[in-house]
Design a protein around this motif. Structure first.
Motif, PDB file in Angstrom:
ATOM      1  N   GLY A 172      51.514  56.047  17.485  1.00  0.00           N
ATOM      2  CA  GLY A 172      52.787  56.560  17.976  1.00  0.00           C
ATOM      3  C   GLY A 172      53.340  55.822  19.166  1.00  0.00           C
ATOM      4  O   GLY A 172      54.478  56.089  19.588  1.00  0.00           O
ATOM      5  N   ARG A 174      55.390  53.307  21.223  1.00  0.00           N
ATOM      6  CA  ARG A 174      56.665  52.713  20.801  1.00  0.00           C
ATOM      7  C   ARG A 174      56.596  51.191  20.707  1.00  0.00           C
ATOM      8  O   ARG A 174      57.197  50.595  19.810  1.00  0.00           O
ATOM      9  CB  ARG A 174      57.789  53.105  21.762  1.00  0.00           C
ATOM     10  CG  ARG A 174      58.177  54.567  21.698  1.00  0.00           C
ATOM     11  CD  ARG A 174      59.417  54.842  22.539  1.00  0.00           C
ATOM     12  NE  ARG A 174      60.607  54.212  21.954  1.00  0.00           N
ATOM     13  CZ  ARG A 174      61.785  54.162  22.580  1.00  0.00           C
ATOM     14  NH1 ARG A 174      61.923  54.663  23.796  1.00  0.00           N
ATOM     15  NH2 ARG A 174      62.822  53.582  21.994  1.00  0.00           N
ATOM     16  N   VAL A 217      51.072  46.464  13.346  1.00  0.00           N
ATOM     17  CA  VAL A 217      51.933  47.652  13.330  1.00  0.00           C
ATOM     18  C   VAL A 217      51.353  48.695  12.382  1.00  0.00           C
ATOM     19  O   VAL A 217      51.250  49.886  12.705  1.00  0.00           O
ATOM     20  CB  VAL A 217      53.377  47.273  12.913  1.00  0.00           C
ATOM     21  CG1 VAL A 217      54.194  48.537  12.626  1.00  0.00           C
ATOM     22  CG2 VAL A 217      54.048  46.456  14.003  1.00  0.00           C
ATOM     23  N   ARG A 221      49.349  51.938  13.587  1.00  0.00           N
ATOM     24  CA  ARG A 221      50.290  53.050  13.374  1.00  0.00           C
ATOM     25  C   ARG A 221      51.185  53.259  14.608  1.00  0.00           C
ATOM     26  O   ARG A 221      51.329  54.358  15.124  1.00  0.00           O
ATOM     27  CB  ARG A 221      49.556  54.329  12.983  1.00  0.00           C
ATOM     28  CG  ARG A 221      48.908  54.244  11.607  1.00  0.00           C
ATOM     29  CD  ARG A 221      48.227  55.530  11.204  1.00  0.00           C
ATOM     30  NE  ARG A 221      47.075  55.801  12.046  1.00  0.00           N
ATOM     31  CZ  ARG A 221      46.795  56.986  12.572  1.00  0.00           C
ATOM     32  NH1 ARG A 221      47.606  58.019  12.369  1.00  0.00           N
ATOM     33  NH2 ARG A 221      45.726  57.148  13.302  1.00  0.00           N
ATOM     34  N   VAL A 222      51.740  52.138  15.060  1.00  0.00           N
ATOM     35  CA  VAL A 222      52.666  52.160  16.198  1.00  0.00           C
ATOM     36  C   VAL A 222      54.057  51.815  15.688  1.00  0.00           C
ATOM     37  O   VAL A 222      54.237  51.329  14.563  1.00  0.00           O
ATOM     38  CB  VAL A 222      52.226  51.167  17.296  1.00  0.00           C
ATOM     39  CG1 VAL A 222      50.870  51.568  17.854  1.00  0.00           C
ATOM     40  CG2 VAL A 222      52.178  49.731  16.765  1.00  0.00           C
ATOM     41  N   ALA A 223      55.079  52.074  16.519  1.00  0.00           N
ATOM     42  CA  ALA A 223      56.452  51.834  16.083  1.00  0.00           C
ATOM     43  C   ALA A 223      56.772  50.349  16.005  1.00  0.00           C
ATOM     44  O   ALA A 223      57.503  49.914  15.103  1.00  0.00           O
ATOM     45  CB  ALA A 223      57.426  52.532  17.031  1.00  0.00           C
ATOM     46  N   ALA A 224      56.248  49.555  16.935  1.00  0.00           N
ATOM     47  CA  ALA A 224      56.585  48.127  16.965  1.00  0.00           C
ATOM     48  C   ALA A 224      55.519  47.356  17.729  1.00  0.00           C
ATOM     49  O   ALA A 224      54.858  47.899  18.623  1.00  0.00           O
ATOM     50  CB  ALA A 224      57.960  47.908  17.603  1.00  0.00           C
ATOM     51  N   TYR A 238      58.673  45.398  13.426  1.00  0.00           N
ATOM     52  CA  TYR A 238      58.570  46.816  13.124  1.00  0.00           C
ATOM     53  C   TYR A 238      57.744  47.029  11.859  1.00  0.00           C
ATOM     54  O   TYR A 238      57.682  48.128  11.324  1.00  0.00           O
ATOM     55  CB  TYR A 238      59.961  47.428  12.919  1.00  0.00           C
ATOM     56  CG  TYR A 238      60.872  47.322  14.120  1.00  0.00           C
ATOM     57  CD1 TYR A 238      60.782  48.233  15.166  1.00  0.00           C
ATOM     58  CD2 TYR A 238      61.826  46.317  14.200  1.00  0.00           C
ATOM     59  CE1 TYR A 238      61.623  48.144  16.261  1.00  0.00           C
ATOM     60  CE2 TYR A 238      62.676  46.217  15.289  1.00  0.00           C
ATOM     61  CZ  TYR A 238      62.565  47.134  16.312  1.00  0.00           C
ATOM     62  OH  TYR A 238      63.401  47.044  17.403  1.00  0.00           O
TER      63      TYR A 238
END
Length: 463
Positions: A172, A174, A217, A221-224, A238
């Motif tokens: 999670g 960003r 990514v 499991r991160v946004a970017a 992304y």
């Protein structure tokens, strides 16, 4: 109030020390350079540098980090506590210290001392993190982020700057900001089905970076993920087609601390509500200017506390601090009525000459006497504000006379810079600088750029 959102930095503080001198001979007993006349500069490092830089931007910063009660820990507190809030974590061992020996501005050797690690979280640290509106994790593999991992899972950070010896960013997050070598190492350690490169790695280096960033990514499991590429800029992914953000200018200065400048800028901009792509663009610009201004070694004087006046309000104090460390003071002057590319190029070049740049600006009355009625177009307060916003400008001083001689006598700069458009003209300041051993120099100037020409083009366009 600064108008900027506060930032909580979680990470591992280091104490950095530079011993800077000159080397022009080898030791008689071994083929190693003799570095003589060393001047010492001590500054925050690691997560402490990221927090320091964010505070220098005028942001309210809280740093959660492990500190001991030894000399290193006390020195870090002295450097940081007047300007940001430090929430200490218990530490096993001593604060890590990194000492660089530089000759002619180039590193010769680095000495590392202290292997302290964060031992455990505290209620104070948990409360600070729970109240945070924005979080930057600056992981230097010394355990601070791991002690608060459970809390970070419940409040994913805006930015996670990872380290090969640290744990992975929490899901999670960003934006994760590994350097090129770090991203390659993280991707190589992924399971084969997660790493799209495998044995058939793409031939293009940029394509390899893009594939690795995409894999990270998805795995983290991160946004970017943005991979910093030094002089090539940064690649933002992304998980699909990447965005390449080039540097605005090529600098070959000391890159030490550029990653911290990048992460601190990106986290601050995300805290202020900008989009991830815009934050990465701003971070590339800030990191490039940081390197151009000398990197971490060019940091002189304290950061300003949130809500206080910037250091440019005290040019004499800045000059005294630079002189105390054996640095070179550079000054430049002008009206800077309509700031244009010629001005910016001149000031950037001037800053690279020494360790600080003081810009001497004509007051409104002085400009009017020199340029006539209708000038300046921009009042003094606006001109000063724009100059202070330039990363290459360390301080701004104002003079009301027709020429800056009185101000120069007060500041006594080592170098006085004028644009190349003065070539062949008299420089009255040159004789003045001779009195204290200073030097007036001309720098190349971009042809065809001037405030008068800008005004003429604007008037012609209006007609």
């Amino acid at each position: 109030m600064t108008g900027k959102e506060p930032l909580v930095v979680v990470g591992d503080a280091l104490l950095d020390r530079d011993l800077t001198g000159h080397a022009d001979r080898l030791a008689p007993d071994a083929p190693v350079p003799v570095v003589a006349d060393c001047a010492e500069r001590v500054r925050p490092g690691g997560a402490a540098l990221a927090a320091y830089l964010a505070a220098r931007d005028g942001r309210d910063v809280t740093l959660i980090t492990a500190l001991d009660d030894g000399p290193g820990g006390r020195e870090l507190r002295r450097l940081l506590e007047p300007f940001l809030t430090v929430v200490p974590l218990p530490m096993s061992g001593e604060v890590p210290q990194k000492t660089r020996v530089l000759a002619q501005g180039r590193p010769v050797v680095r000495l590392d001392h202290g292997a302290g690690r964060a031992r455990e979280a505290t209620d104070e640290a948990r409360a600070a993190l729970a109240a945070a509106s924005a979080v930057l994790v600056s992981d230097y593999g010394r355990g601070a982020a791991d002690t608060l991992r459970a809390e970070l899972r419940g409040r994913p950070p805006e930015v996670w700057d990872p380290h090969p010896r640290g744990g992975p960013p929490v899901a999670g997050t960003r934006l994760v900001t590994p350097a090129r070598a770090e991203a390659h190492g993280f991707a190589a350690a992924l399971p084969a089905d997660r790493n799209q490169n495998g044995a058939d790695a793409p031939r293009s280096d940029l394509r390899t970076v893009a594939h690795e960033a995409c894999a990270l990514v998805r795995h983290w499991r991160v946004a970017a993920v943005t991979v910093t590429l030094g002089a090539r800029g940064a690649l933002l992914s992304y998980g699909e087609h990447p965005l390449l953000v080039p540097v605005p200018a090529a600098h070959h200065g000391d890159p030490c601390g550029a990653g911290d400048r990048f992460a601190a800028t990106a986290a601050g901009q995300l805290a202020d509500g900008v989009l991830v792509g815009e934050a990465v663009e701003g971070a590339v610009t800030a990191a490039t200017a940081f390197v151009g201004a000398g990197g971490a070694a060019g940091l002189l004087g304290p950061p300003r506390a949130a809500g206080t006046a910037p250091p440019a309000d005290d040019p004499a104090g800045l000059v005294a601090e630079v002189r105390a460390t054996g640095g070179t003071v550079v000054a430049a002057g002008g009206c800077f009525d309509l700031l244009h590319a010629g001005h910016v190029g001149l000031l950037q070049a001037a800053r690279r000459i020494g360790d600080c740049l003081v810009v001497c600006v004509n007051s409104d009355a002085s400009v009017r006497r020199r340029k006539g009625e209708g000038r300046p177009v921009n009042p003094l307060a606006d001109r000063v504000r724009v100059l202070r916003a330039l990363a290459c400008v360390d301080a701004v001083a104002v003079f009301d006379e027709d020429t800056p001689e009185r101000l120069l006598v007060e500041l006594r700069p080592d170098v006085w810079v004028k644009g190349g458009d003065y070539a062949g003209a008299e420089l009255p300041e040159a004789a003045l600088l001779d009195e204290w051993g200073g030097q007036a120099v001309l720098l190349p100037y971009l042809d065809g750029r001037s405030s008068t020409a800008l005004m003429a083009r604007a008037a012609e366009g209006a007609r």
